[in-house]
Write a protein that holds these residues in place. Structure first.
Motif, PDB file in Angstrom:
ATOM      1  N   GLU A 130     -22.310  19.336  40.400  1.00 49.66           N
ATOM      2  CA  GLU A 130     -20.987  18.707  40.430  1.00 49.66           C
ATOM      3  C   GLU A 130     -21.052  17.375  41.176  1.00 49.66           C
ATOM      4  O   GLU A 130     -20.419  16.400  40.768  1.00 49.66           O
ATOM      5  N   ALA A 131     -21.819  17.355  42.257  1.00 49.71           N
ATOM      6  CA  ALA A 131     -21.965  16.118  43.032  1.00 49.71           C
ATOM      7  C   ALA A 131     -22.608  15.034  42.168  1.00 49.71           C
ATOM      8  O   ALA A 131     -22.160  13.876  42.183  1.00 49.71           O
ATOM      9  N   LYS A 132     -23.631  15.404  41.404  1.00 45.36           N
ATOM     10  CA  LYS A 132     -24.290  14.431  40.521  1.00 45.36           C
ATOM     11  C   LYS A 132     -23.298  13.872  39.507  1.00 45.36           C
ATOM     12  O   LYS A 132     -23.300  12.672  39.236  1.00 45.36           O
ATOM     13  N   MET A 133     -22.433  14.717  38.958  1.00 45.77           N
ATOM     14  CA  MET A 133     -21.446  14.249  37.977  1.00 45.77           C
ATOM     15  C   MET A 133     -20.497  13.229  38.613  1.00 45.77           C
ATOM     16  O   MET A 133     -20.179  12.206  38.006  1.00 45.77           O
ATOM     17  N   GLU A 134     -20.058  13.502  39.829  1.00 41.26           N
ATOM     18  CA  GLU A 134     -19.163  12.570  40.520  1.00 41.26           C
ATOM     19  C   GLU A 134     -19.881  11.253  40.810  1.00 41.26           C
ATOM     20  O   GLU A 134     -19.310  10.177  40.635  1.00 41.26           O
ATOM     21  N   LEU A 135     -21.127  11.344  41.243  1.00 43.88           N
ATOM     22  CA  LEU A 135     -21.886  10.133  41.553  1.00 43.88           C
ATOM     23  C   LEU A 135     -22.188   9.334  40.289  1.00 43.88           C
ATOM     24  O   LEU A 135     -22.149   8.098  40.310  1.00 43.88           O
ATOM     25  N   GLU A 163     -28.164   6.080  46.826  1.00 49.33           N
ATOM     26  CA  GLU A 163     -29.012   6.829  47.762  1.00 49.33           C
ATOM     27  C   GLU A 163     -28.681   8.313  47.739  1.00 49.33           C
ATOM     28  O   GLU A 163     -29.581   9.157  47.726  1.00 49.33           O
ATOM     29  N   LEU A 164     -27.391   8.642  47.729  1.00 49.75           N
ATOM     30  CA  LEU A 164     -27.002  10.049  47.689  1.00 49.75           C
ATOM     31  C   LEU A 164     -27.428  10.684  46.363  1.00 49.75           C
ATOM     32  O   LEU A 164     -27.916  11.813  46.340  1.00 49.75           O
ATOM     33  N   TYR A 165     -27.275   9.929  45.284  1.00 49.59           N
ATOM     34  CA  TYR A 165     -27.693  10.449  43.976  1.00 49.59           C
ATOM     35  C   TYR A 165     -29.192  10.741  43.969  1.00 49.59           C
ATOM     36  O   TYR A 165     -29.623  11.790  43.484  1.00 49.59           O
ATOM     37  N   ALA A 166     -29.987   9.849  44.541  1.00 50.13           N
ATOM     38  CA  ALA A 166     -31.436  10.059  44.582  1.00 50.13           C
ATOM     39  C   ALA A 166     -31.780  11.316  45.383  1.00 50.13           C
ATOM     40  O   ALA A 166     -32.673  12.078  44.994  1.00 50.13           O
ATOM     41  N   ARG A 167     -31.044  11.549  46.454  1.00 47.77           N
ATOM     42  CA  ARG A 167     -31.280  12.741  47.283  1.00 47.77           C
ATOM     43  C   ARG A 167     -30.879  14.014  46.541  1.00 47.77           C
ATOM     44  O   ARG A 167     -31.593  15.002  46.582  1.00 47.77           O
ATOM     45  N   VAL A 168     -29.733  13.976  45.859  1.00 50.56           N
ATOM     46  CA  VAL A 168     -29.230  15.158  45.166  1.00 50.56           C
ATOM     47  C   VAL A 168     -30.084  15.457  43.929  1.00 50.56           C
ATOM     48  O   VAL A 168     -30.349  16.613  43.625  1.00 50.56           O
ATOM     49  N   ALA A 169     -30.536  14.424  43.255  1.00 48.13           N
ATOM     50  CA  ALA A 169     -31.308  14.598  42.029  1.00 48.13           C
ATOM     51  C   ALA A 169     -32.752  15.015  42.296  1.00 48.13           C
ATOM     52  O   ALA A 169     -33.427  15.494  41.393  1.00 48.13           O
ATOM     53  N   ALA A 170     -33.205  14.836  43.526  1.00 51.75           N
ATOM     54  CA  ALA A 170     -34.609  15.144  43.849  1.00 51.75           C
ATOM     55  C   ALA A 170     -34.904  16.627  43.824  1.00 51.75           C
ATOM     56  O   ALA A 170     -34.113  17.481  43.989  1.00 51.75           O
ATOM     57  N   LEU A 191     -16.025  13.034  47.939  1.00 59.80           N
ATOM     58  CA  LEU A 191     -16.042  14.287  47.175  1.00 59.80           C
ATOM     59  C   LEU A 191     -17.485  14.683  46.860  1.00 59.80           C
ATOM     60  O   LEU A 191     -17.870  15.842  47.041  1.00 59.80           O
ATOM     61  N   ALA A 192     -18.285  13.736  46.409  1.00 64.30           N
ATOM     62  CA  ALA A 192     -19.690  14.023  46.103  1.00 64.30           C
ATOM     63  C   ALA A 192     -20.432  14.509  47.348  1.00 64.30           C
ATOM     64  O   ALA A 192     -21.210  15.468  47.284  1.00 64.30           O
ATOM     65  N   GLY A 193     -20.169  13.868  48.479  1.00 66.26           N
ATOM     66  CA  GLY A 193     -20.808  14.291  49.726  1.00 66.26           C
ATOM     67  C   GLY A 193     -20.416  15.705  50.120  1.00 66.26           C
ATOM     68  O   GLY A 193     -21.259  16.495  50.554  1.00 66.26           O
ATOM     69  N   CYS A 194     -19.139  16.032  49.969  1.00 66.51           N
ATOM     70  CA  CYS A 194     -18.676  17.380  50.297  1.00 66.51           C
ATOM     71  C   CYS A 194     -19.298  18.414  49.354  1.00 66.51           C
ATOM     72  O   CYS A 194     -19.723  19.493  49.791  1.00 66.51           O
ATOM     73  N   LEU A 195     -19.347  18.079  48.077  1.00 65.05           N
ATOM     74  CA  LEU A 195     -19.959  18.989  47.103  1.00 65.05           C
ATOM     75  C   LEU A 195     -21.434  19.215  47.432  1.00 65.05           C
ATOM     76  O   LEU A 195     -21.933  20.343  47.345  1.00 65.05           O
ATOM     77  N   THR A 196     -22.124  18.155  47.838  1.00 58.21           N
ATOM     78  CA  THR A 196     -23.526  18.274  48.228  1.00 58.21           C
ATOM     79  C   THR A 196     -23.654  19.188  49.438  1.00 58.21           C
ATOM     80  O   THR A 196     -24.528  20.060  49.471  1.00 58.21           O
ATOM     81  N   GLU A 223     -14.737  23.783  51.481  1.00 57.49           N
ATOM     82  CA  GLU A 223     -14.297  24.294  50.181  1.00 57.49           C
ATOM     83  C   GLU A 223     -12.807  24.056  49.981  1.00 57.49           C
ATOM     84  O   GLU A 223     -12.367  23.740  48.882  1.00 57.49           O
ATOM     85  N   GLU A 224     -12.033  24.160  51.051  1.00 57.12           N
ATOM     86  CA  GLU A 224     -10.581  24.000  50.967  1.00 57.12           C
ATOM     87  C   GLU A 224     -10.138  22.559  50.717  1.00 57.12           C
ATOM     88  O   GLU A 224      -9.028  22.332  50.237  1.00 57.12           O
ATOM     89  N   ILE A 225     -10.989  21.600  51.064  1.00 55.82           N
ATOM     90  CA  ILE A 225     -10.561  20.208  50.901  1.00 55.82           C
ATOM     91  C   ILE A 225     -10.873  19.652  49.512  1.00 55.82           C
ATOM     92  O   ILE A 225     -10.316  18.631  49.126  1.00 55.82           O
ATOM     93  N   ILE A 226     -11.739  20.321  48.766  1.00 59.50           N
ATOM     94  CA  ILE A 226     -12.130  19.832  47.437  1.00 59.50           C
ATOM     95  C   ILE A 226     -10.910  19.591  46.544  1.00 59.50           C
ATOM     96  O   ILE A 226     -10.806  18.514  45.931  1.00 59.50           O
ATOM     97  N   PRO A 227      -9.956  20.524  46.449  1.00 59.67           N
ATOM     98  CA  PRO A 227      -8.788  20.253  45.585  1.00 59.67           C
ATOM     99  C   PRO A 227      -7.984  19.029  46.021  1.00 59.67           C
ATOM    100  O   PRO A 227      -7.439  18.317  45.172  1.00 59.67           O
ATOM    101  N   TYR A 228      -7.921  18.761  47.308  1.00 60.35           N
ATOM    102  CA  TYR A 228      -7.191  17.583  47.797  1.00 60.35           C
ATOM    103  C   TYR A 228      -7.908  16.294  47.397  1.00 60.35           C
ATOM    104  O   TYR A 228      -7.265  15.315  47.039  1.00 60.35           O
ATOM    105  N   LEU A 229      -9.236  16.310  47.468  1.00 60.47           N
ATOM    106  CA  LEU A 229      -9.995  15.129  47.064  1.00 60.47           C
ATOM    107  C   LEU A 229      -9.863  14.895  45.559  1.00 60.47           C
ATOM    108  O   LEU A 229      -9.719  13.761  45.110  1.00 60.47           O
TER     109      LEU A 229
END
Length: 186
Positions: A159-164, A179-186, A147-152, A125-131
């Motif tokens: 939020e991860a879907k928006m970044e992807l 691939e990450l989008y397909a996993r998050v959207a599933a 960033l998307a991976g961390c959000l996931t 959570e602390e690294i999100i603002p830096y990314l």
């Protein structure tokens, strides 16, 4: 010859020998540069790099600390973070990476180190603002993907879907993002 010219010549020779992999000669010339201009951080950065190449992390740490003391900039702080990480002092490494990114949000060494430590310390959570700050400085695909991976990992899938989607809008061929989008959207 003036000390400034001595400094510049010796620093350049140190850089040349470092590039060629002759660490002993590089160290000698960086030491001469540091003696000619002890108030210049670059010679200490070179000495730190040589020490890292020789596996002498304690000496490297001392040189990075001297460079950071002389000129507070992101590179010696990132170097201190890498050494702390290598020595297993993870909270200290995390703080050094944060300091480096506070100066230069686009320092990729610090970003990579911070992400590794964020996962290790369960401080994602602390690294999100830096990314996000790094993306503002340079909209780099690897940073957006990270960033998307961390959000996931934090369960923030929307939020991860928006970044992807933003990443894929620029580069629809990015297989990892798809691939990450397909996993998050599933």
């Amino acid at each position: 010859m003036s000390t400034h010219i001595d400094y510049e010549i010796n620093k350049e020779l140190g850089e040349c020998y470092l590039f060629m992999g002759d660490f002993d000669k590089a160290e000698t010339y960086y030491q001469k540069a540091a003696a000619a201009a002890p108030d210049q951080a670059d010679a200490y950065m070179g000495l730190a790099t040589v020490a890292v190449q020789k596996g002498d992390l304690d000496t490297a740490r001392a040189h990075y600390a001297k460079a950071a003391e002389l000129k507070p900039f992101d590179k010696p702080l990132a170097g201190l973070g890498l050494i702390a990480m290598e020595k297993g002092v993870h909270d200290e490494a995390f703080e050094y990476f944060c300091q480096a990114l506070g100066i230069n949000p686009g320092n990729m060494v610090a970003i990579n180190g911070l992400v590794q430590e964020g996962y290790f310390l369960d401080r994602l959570e602390e690294i999100i603002p830096y990314l996000k700050a790094a993306l503002e400085a340079d909209d780099a695909e690897p940073v957006r993907y990270t960033l998307a991976g961390c959000l996931t990992a934090l369960g923030r899938d929307e939020e991860a879907k928006m970044e992807l989607e933003a990443l894929l809008g620029v580069n629809p061929d990015n297989q990892s993002a798809r691939e990450l989008y397909a996993r998050v959207a599933a």
